[in-house]
Design an enzyme around this catalytic site. Structure first.
Site, mmCIF file in Angstrom:
data_model
loop_
_atom_site.group_PDB
_atom_site.id
_atom_site.type_symbol
_atom_site.label_atom_id
_atom_site.label_comp_id
_atom_site.label_asym_id
_atom_site.label_seq_id
_atom_site.Cartn_x
_atom_site.Cartn_y
_atom_site.Cartn_z
ATOM 1 N N TYR A 26 0.826 -1.203 0.000
ATOM 2 C CA TYR A 26 0.000 0.000 0.000
ATOM 3 C C TYR A 26 0.863 1.258 0.000
ATOM 4 O O TYR A 26 0.668 2.167 -0.801
ATOM 5 C CB TYR A 26 -0.936 -0.017 1.212
ATOM 6 C CG TYR A 26 -1.713 1.261 1.367
ATOM 7 C CD1 TYR A 26 -2.633 1.652 0.390
ATOM 8 C CD2 TYR A 26 -1.521 2.086 2.471
ATOM 9 C CE1 TYR A 26 -3.341 2.827 0.517
ATOM 10 C CE2 TYR A 26 -2.225 3.266 2.605
ATOM 11 C CZ TYR A 26 -3.139 3.636 1.624
ATOM 12 O OH TYR A 26 -3.831 4.798 1.739
ATOM 13 N N LYS A 77 20.917 -23.213 -13.642
ATOM 14 C CA LYS A 77 20.696 -22.893 -15.049
ATOM 15 C C LYS A 77 19.193 -22.862 -15.292
ATOM 16 O O LYS A 77 18.523 -23.893 -15.260
ATOM 17 C CB LYS A 77 21.358 -23.958 -15.923
ATOM 18 C CG LYS A 77 21.345 -23.653 -17.386
ATOM 19 C CD LYS A 77 22.210 -24.673 -18.120
ATOM 20 C CE LYS A 77 22.057 -24.514 -19.613
ATOM 21 N NZ LYS A 77 20.676 -24.753 -20.058
ATOM 22 N N ARG A 107 19.734 -13.605 -27.758
ATOM 23 C CA ARG A 107 21.015 -14.177 -28.134
ATOM 24 C C ARG A 107 21.140 -14.337 -29.649
ATOM 25 O O ARG A 107 22.202 -14.125 -30.222
ATOM 26 C CB ARG A 107 21.195 -15.542 -27.466
ATOM 27 C CG ARG A 107 22.620 -16.024 -27.446
ATOM 28 C CD ARG A 107 22.733 -17.354 -26.721
ATOM 29 N NE ARG A 107 22.432 -18.442 -27.617
ATOM 30 C CZ ARG A 107 23.334 -18.997 -28.433
ATOM 31 N NH1 ARG A 107 24.572 -18.584 -28.423
ATOM 32 N NH2 ARG A 107 22.988 -19.973 -29.235
ATOM 33 N N CYS A 120 -18.342 -43.018 -33.634
ATOM 34 C CA CYS A 120 -19.453 -43.044 -34.590
ATOM 35 C C CYS A 120 -19.169 -43.919 -35.803
ATOM 36 O O CYS A 120 -20.053 -44.166 -36.615
ATOM 37 C CB CYS A 120 -19.803 -41.635 -35.042
ATOM 38 S SG CYS A 120 -18.583 -40.928 -36.165
ATOM 39 N N CYS A 174 -12.405 -36.819 -37.057
ATOM 40 C CA CYS A 174 -13.668 -37.440 -37.425
ATOM 41 C C CYS A 174 -14.477 -36.374 -38.156
ATOM 42 O O CYS A 174 -14.677 -35.286 -37.639
ATOM 43 C CB CYS A 174 -14.413 -37.913 -36.177
ATOM 44 S SG CYS A 174 -16.138 -38.320 -36.515
ATOM 45 N N CYS A 223 -21.254 -36.658 -34.854
ATOM 46 C CA CYS A 223 -20.594 -37.722 -34.094
ATOM 47 C C CYS A 223 -20.860 -37.504 -32.604
ATOM 48 O O CYS A 223 -20.611 -36.422 -32.084
ATOM 49 C CB CYS A 223 -19.095 -37.667 -34.368
ATOM 50 S SG CYS A 223 -18.102 -38.662 -33.249
HETATM 51 ZN ZN ZN Z 1 -16.994 -39.713 -34.831
#
Ligand code: ZN
Length: 667
Positions: A35, A115, A136, A410, A425, A430
């Protein structure tokens, strides 16, 4: 106040802020509260607002990031930023020491430092002022990332006045903490953006961002480790020099140590083998360097690496377990992913029983078979992966996995685009895709349907109760009470929750539709530009692609979505069912008229933007700072200094639950 007086006070404030930043970031020993610190910053901002010409580039208020840039200028490194030779065993480290002793004909002291797995950078101060930050690159030429690096909060724009360090070239590592990495990825996921694979990628991507203001929003951090040449004639030790630099206000890699001989280096390696995993940043090894600048010079460099330093790499966090089976999952977008089911194994503190195998190519590359003993590894990713197979422990019972050619759910023939590794798919009806799509639609932050989780969605789709989003809004209690573990009351609750979701604003609905690449951010932009679902559905590719923040990939995806007849039919249904199809430009109510809200800390149910939106839509105001005029301070988890200020001023504080009650009373 006269300008002269202001100038003096500004200078004194800057010194104080720089000093307290040093106490906070470098020493971890703040002398004042957050604060009190904010008070200093606010006073400085106040004075700078009155006298804008007194704002200098190195003012602590200038850390918010400048204007976006078109690209990065090149920077030549002098001396070169060479990479280091890697070693993987203590034996190799001892061999390194033997070589050094032979060349020097002396027993050198070494500096050992952790590191950090981040992005190597070089930073330059001139006359105590930060003048350059560079990547770099190839070691000889890097990119000028000064504007981005300046936004790192723990990096001072000016060195402390009392320090004797004036001009300095120093090398370090920019990184993102594990905690910040999780936050960024969560955020990106929510906004439909691809997540970063690990903290290093996140840091690298952020540093090369062309908009410094965007960079400022991600919590980049920096630690330094190497000063490439002697800067004080009276101090031949690199370690002592870097300690002096630390006192100038720069963060040095924690626990950097001066080792009198190689035995102490080896002890350091052991000491950090386990302990490093408890740090909030990724440490993949150590850097071991000859401490004396003169000795460094004598040893020199080969064409590629310095002879006076090497990296030691710890083996990654891995575990060995048996792969029981491979299953394939189908996601919301139809992506088919193979997953390894494992004998439970303990890996860096958690029990792992599944690991991703990514795709068919990866299974072939690993030649992984069911029943194999496999090595799993956890990197920055949430889901561990299979990294190798112990082929020598096969006993002939292992079975090859045949990647399915059809969707396991499916039965549709799955396809793979020429440039993609994933199979998909193609069937938009599905069940697997429908399930995940509905789950996404109902999710928190999208349509926010309380109580509609994974299991229930699965059940509803399997029982044929719902086939798409529109079906949700046609549900009757009788449809639900037939489901497993669904009592009368919870069925009614769900129906009520679904009904409530009709009022979610248009941008949420757009996210809910699951158009590829369209997340929260894109959806808001689309609403701002088009104002209604109807206008959006008629948008042309060029108009979409021209919107800053949309671009051609998202544009194409939107065009494809609205070109699909079944999608159009679904949208028509949703409209008929009374979902929100136009941008809500007027206030929902004036219930919070003239009330001012301030938010602090993390909210769990709402995003900050949504919380702000709620206040605004009820006629209230949101402010970023607490004053006597504030009506409510909404306090989330880990609140900041605003909370303390609210208490000090006697402003009413409420938690998120109370806030939600307050705004929902009127919905
Ligand atoms: Zn499917």
């Amino acid at each position: 106040m006269t300008k002269d007086k202001a100038r003096k006070e500004i200078e004194s404030l800057k010194r104080k802020i720089e000093y307290h930043n040093y106490r906070y970031y470098v020493l971890n020993e703040p002398e004042i509260s957050d604060y009190q610190f904010d008070q200093l910053i606010n006073r400085l901002k106040e004075l700078e607002a009155i006298y804008p010409d007194l704002i200098t580039k190195d003012s602590p208020t200038q850390k918010v990031g400048g204007q976006p840039i078109n690209g990065f200028k090149s920077v030549l490194h002098d001396p070169l930023m060479l990479s280091l030779d890697n070693t993987y065993s203590k034996e190799e480290v001892k061999e390194f020491d033997r070589r050094i002793q032979k060349w020097l004909d002396a027993k050198p002291a070494y500096q050992a430092s952790l590191k950090i797995d981040g992005v190597a950078v070089s930073v330059r101060y001139h006359g105590k002022k930060l003048v350059l930050g560079a990547t770099r690159g190839d070691g000889q030429t890097g990119d000028d990332i000064t504007e981005n690096i300046k936004t790192i909060r723990s990096l001072p724009l000016r060195l402390l006045e009392r320090s004797r360090v004036e001009n300095l070239e120093i090398r370090g590592e920019v990184f993102i903490s594990k905690q910040e990495f999780t936050r960024i990825n969560k955020d990106r996921k929510k906004n439909g953006k691809p997540t970063f694979a690990n903290p290093r990628n996140a840091a690298a991507g952020t540093l090369k961002h062309l908009d410094p203001q965007e960079v400022a929003k991600r919590g980049l951090e920096i630690y330094f480790h190497t000063i490439p040449y002697q800067i004080f004639v009276d101090i031949p030790s690199h370690y002592e020099t870097i300690i002096l630099v630390r006192e100038a206000g720069l963060r040095i890699i924690p626990n950097t140590r001066l080792c009198a001989d190689i035995e102490q280096v080896l002890a350091y390696i052991d000491e950090w083998a386990e302990k490093r995993t408890s740090l909030d940043f990724e440490v993949d090894g150590l850097v071991i360097s000859v401490d004396d600048f003169k000795q460094q010079e004598l040893l020199g460099t080969t064409t590629k690496v310095p002879r006076w330093a090497i990296a030691f790499k710890y083996p990654a966090v891995q575990a060995v377990t048996r792969l029981r089976d491979i299953v394939v999952q189908v996601g919301r977008t139809g992506r088919v992913t193979p997953v390894a089911l494992l004998d439970p194994a303990s890996l860096s503190g958690s029990t792992i029983s599944r690991a991703t195998l990514h795709n068919e190519d990866e299974i072939k590359r690993l030649d992984v078979r069911i029943g194999d003993s496999v090595v799993i590894e956890k990197g920055g990713e949430v889901i561990p992966k299979v990294v190798s197979v112990n082929k020598s422990s096969r006993d002939g019972t292992e079975k090859k996995f045949i990647f399915p050619r059809s969707c396991p759910v499916c039965g549709s023939k799955i396809y793979r685009l020429p440039n993609e590794a994933d199979y998909r798919c193609p069937n938009s009806s599905c069940p697997a895709q429908i399930k995940r799509a509905i789950e996404h639609f109902a999710a928190r932050g999208v349509m926010d349907i309380d109580g509609l989780g994974t299991k229930l969605v699965d059940q509803m789709v399997e029982e044929g109760v719902v086939h798409n989003f529109a079906d949700l809004y046609r549900l009757k209690k009788e449809d639900l009470t037939g489901l497993e573990r669904m009592a009368d009351k919870s069925a009614q609750n769900l129906i009520d929750a679904i009904k409530r979701s009709k009022t979610r604003p248009l941008d949420r609905l757009i996210v809910g539709l699951g158009i590829r690449h369209v997340g929260t951010h894109a959806a808001r932009l689309l609403v701002r530009y088009f104002g209604s679902m109807e206008e959006l559905s008629k948008a042309r590719f060029d108009d979409l692609a021209a919107i800053p923040g949309i671009g051609s990939v998202i544009a194409e995806s939107i065009i494809n979505f609205f070109a699909d007849e079944s999608n159009l039919a679904l949208i028509k249904e949703l409209k008929r069912l009374g979902l929100t199809f136009t941008a809500n430009r007027e206030a929902a109510s004036d219930y919070l008229k003239d009330k001012t809200f301030v938010f602090t800390g993390e909210l769990s149910e709402l995003t900050r933007q949504d919380a702000h939106q709620l206040v605004l839509s009820h006629g209230g105001k949101v402010s970023s700072s607490v004053s006597k005029k504030t009506d409510f301070v909404v306090v989330g988890k880990n609140p900041g200094s605003k909370y303390k200020k609210a208490l000090a001023l006697g402003v009413k504080t409420i938690n998120e639950g109370q806030f939600l009650k307050m705004v929902r009373r009127n919905q």
